[in-house]
Every structure is written in C-alpha cells, then in structure tokens.
Motif scaffolding. Structure first.
Motif, PDB file in Angstrom:
ATOM      1  N   LEU A  18     -26.703  24.519  42.828  1.00 46.66           N
ATOM      2  CA  LEU A  18     -26.290  25.666  42.019  1.00 46.66           C
ATOM      3  C   LEU A  18     -26.692  25.390  40.582  1.00 46.66           C
ATOM      4  O   LEU A  18     -26.747  24.232  40.154  1.00 46.66           O
ATOM      5  N   ARG A  19     -26.941  26.458  39.844  1.00 44.45           N
ATOM      6  CA  ARG A  19     -27.165  26.326  38.408  1.00 44.45           C
ATOM      7  C   ARG A  19     -26.161  27.201  37.663  1.00 44.45           C
ATOM      8  O   ARG A  19     -26.122  28.416  37.855  1.00 44.45           O
ATOM      9  N   LEU A  20     -25.377  26.548  36.836  1.00 41.78           N
ATOM     10  CA  LEU A  20     -24.410  27.251  36.009  1.00 41.78           C
ATOM     11  C   LEU A  20     -25.030  27.557  34.651  1.00 41.78           C
ATOM     12  O   LEU A  20     -25.833  26.785  34.138  1.00 41.78           O
ATOM     13  N   SER A  21     -24.627  28.690  34.090  1.00 42.05           N
ATOM     14  CA  SER A  21     -25.069  29.080  32.752  1.00 42.05           C
ATOM     15  C   SER A  21     -23.855  29.357  31.879  1.00 42.05           C
ATOM     16  O   SER A  21     -22.809  29.784  32.378  1.00 42.05           O
ATOM     17  N   CYS A  22     -24.022  29.139  30.595  1.00 41.40           N
ATOM     18  CA  CYS A  22     -22.947  29.405  29.644  1.00 41.40           C
ATOM     19  C   CYS A  22     -23.575  29.970  28.378  1.00 41.40           C
ATOM     20  O   CYS A  22     -24.304  29.265  27.673  1.00 41.40           O
ATOM     21  N   VAL A  23     -23.306  31.229  28.106  1.00 41.09           N
ATOM     22  CA  VAL A  23     -23.817  31.861  26.887  1.00 41.09           C
ATOM     23  C   VAL A  23     -22.780  31.677  25.787  1.00 41.09           C
ATOM     24  O   VAL A  23     -21.605  32.020  25.973  1.00 41.09           O
ATOM     25  N   VAL A  24     -23.220  31.146  24.681  1.00 38.74           N
ATOM     26  CA  VAL A  24     -22.327  30.813  23.564  1.00 38.74           C
ATOM     27  C   VAL A  24     -22.649  31.708  22.373  1.00 38.74           C
ATOM     28  O   VAL A  24     -23.818  31.880  22.024  1.00 38.74           O
ATOM     29  N   SER A  25     -21.628  32.245  21.741  1.00 39.66           N
ATOM     30  CA  SER A  25     -21.822  33.061  20.549  1.00 39.66           C
ATOM     31  C   SER A  25     -20.797  32.681  19.499  1.00 39.66           C
ATOM     32  O   SER A  25     -19.771  32.069  19.807  1.00 39.66           O
ATOM     33  N   GLY A  26     -21.093  33.034  18.254  1.00 38.34           N
ATOM     34  CA  GLY A  26     -20.142  32.800  17.185  1.00 38.34           C
ATOM     35  C   GLY A  26     -20.318  31.502  16.428  1.00 38.34           C
ATOM     36  O   GLY A  26     -19.475  31.155  15.597  1.00 38.34           O
ATOM     37  N   VAL A  74     -31.972  26.850  23.139  1.00 40.25           N
ATOM     38  CA  VAL A  74     -31.434  27.192  21.822  1.00 40.25           C
ATOM     39  C   VAL A  74     -31.738  28.640  21.462  1.00 40.25           C
ATOM     40  O   VAL A  74     -30.910  29.343  20.889  1.00 40.25           O
ATOM     41  N   ALA A  75     -32.924  29.108  21.833  1.00 43.66           N
ATOM     42  CA  ALA A  75     -33.317  30.485  21.512  1.00 43.66           C
ATOM     43  C   ALA A  75     -32.404  31.503  22.189  1.00 43.66           C
ATOM     44  O   ALA A  75     -32.213  32.607  21.679  1.00 43.66           O
ATOM     45  N   LYS A  76     -31.856  31.125  23.338  1.00 47.02           N
ATOM     46  CA  LYS A  76     -30.986  32.032  24.087  1.00 47.02           C
ATOM     47  C   LYS A  76     -29.508  31.692  23.917  1.00 47.02           C
ATOM     48  O   LYS A  76     -28.655  32.322  24.559  1.00 47.02           O
ATOM     49  N   ASN A  77     -29.208  30.674  23.100  1.00 44.65           N
ATOM     50  CA  ASN A  77     -27.807  30.239  22.931  1.00 44.65           C
ATOM     51  C   ASN A  77     -27.130  29.998  24.277  1.00 44.65           C
ATOM     52  O   ASN A  77     -25.971  30.370  24.486  1.00 44.65           O
ATOM     53  N   THR A  78     -27.852  29.361  25.174  1.00 47.39           N
ATOM     54  CA  THR A  78     -27.360  29.180  26.531  1.00 47.39           C
ATOM     55  C   THR A  78     -27.403  27.716  26.949  1.00 47.39           C
ATOM     56  O   THR A  78     -28.399  27.026  26.738  1.00 47.39           O
ATOM     57  N   LEU A  79     -26.324  27.288  27.528  1.00 42.16           N
ATOM     58  CA  LEU A  79     -26.162  25.947  28.080  1.00 42.16           C
ATOM     59  C   LEU A  79     -26.246  26.062  29.601  1.00 42.16           C
ATOM     60  O   LEU A  79     -25.719  27.016  30.176  1.00 42.16           O
ATOM     61  N   TYR A  80     -26.894  25.079  30.229  1.00 39.41           N
ATOM     62  CA  TYR A  80     -27.058  25.101  31.684  1.00 39.41           C
ATOM     63  C   TYR A  80     -26.518  23.821  32.306  1.00 39.41           C
ATOM     64  O   TYR A  80     -26.474  22.766  31.674  1.00 39.41           O
TER      65      TYR A  80
END
Length: 125
Positions: A18-26, A74-80
C-alpha cells in the motif's frame, strides 16, 4: 493553521503493498521534519518512518526497516509512505505528523504536534 490529510489506507493480504499519502498545508513544507506513526487497538502510538526537513535523512525502526519507505514531494506538499511485504502485525491506524519546531530532528512522538485524522491499514493472513 496546519492541516494534514491522509489517504491510501485499505485492506490487503499478507505480502501485499500500500502507499499512503499525506497532503500538508499551512506551513513551509521543507522546513519541518515529518513522520508516519501507527496505533493498533490497545497499543501505544509508535513511529514507523521519519524524514528530516532537509529530505536527506530518514529513519525506520527495525520492525519496518527494509519494507517501508518514506518520501515526499515538496512541490505537492505531500508526504508518502510506501509499505511493502505487509504483515498482519502492521494492521493499525496510520497517521502522518509534523514536528513542532522548524528545522529540528527528533524521533520523540511528543515532539510532533500536528496530526492528520488517520487512515486504516488492515492486513489479513
């Protein structure tokens, strides 16, 4: 206000991926160390993957080393979190989190003060 939104959890059989994603903002994404944590019913929350704010250092506990890989865009502010060779004992709610201090490295769970809502991972034998 920091917000984290996880996705990608699900049910898989032992040995699956599985691949988890985490979009971070702020916040400025590459100014903060981030991590993935998990909590199984009746157990304490534990860290399973960390990535330094600079992106050049990662850490995994022995329980997942060689099977899990943390990365970021970094461009997508996303951690996997790429999880391979999953085992039933990996079953848990998985959370992404951001360290409370800018440009600081720590594995202590108490150092992370922004959390997502969690995504469930279930591995069947």
């Amino acid at each position: 206000q920091v917000q984290l939104v996880e996705s990608g959890g699900g049910s898989v059989q032992s040995g699956g991926s599985l691949r988890l994603s985490c979009v971070v903002s702020g916040l400025t994404f590459d100014d903060y160390t981030m991590g993935w944590f998990r909590q199984a019913p009746g157990q304490e929350r534990e860290g399973v993957s960390y990535i330094r704010w600079s992106g050049d250092v990662t850490y995994y506990p022995n329980s997942v080393k060689g099977r899990f890989t943390i990365s970021r865009d970094v461009a997508k502010n996303t951690l996997y979190l790429q999880m391979n060779s999953l085992k039933p004992e990996d079953t848990a709610m998985y959370y992404c989190a951001v360290h409370k201090s800018r440009r600081w490295w720590s594995l202590s769970i108490n150092s992370y003060n922004s959390w997502g809502q969690g995504t469930q991972v279930t591995v069947s034998s």
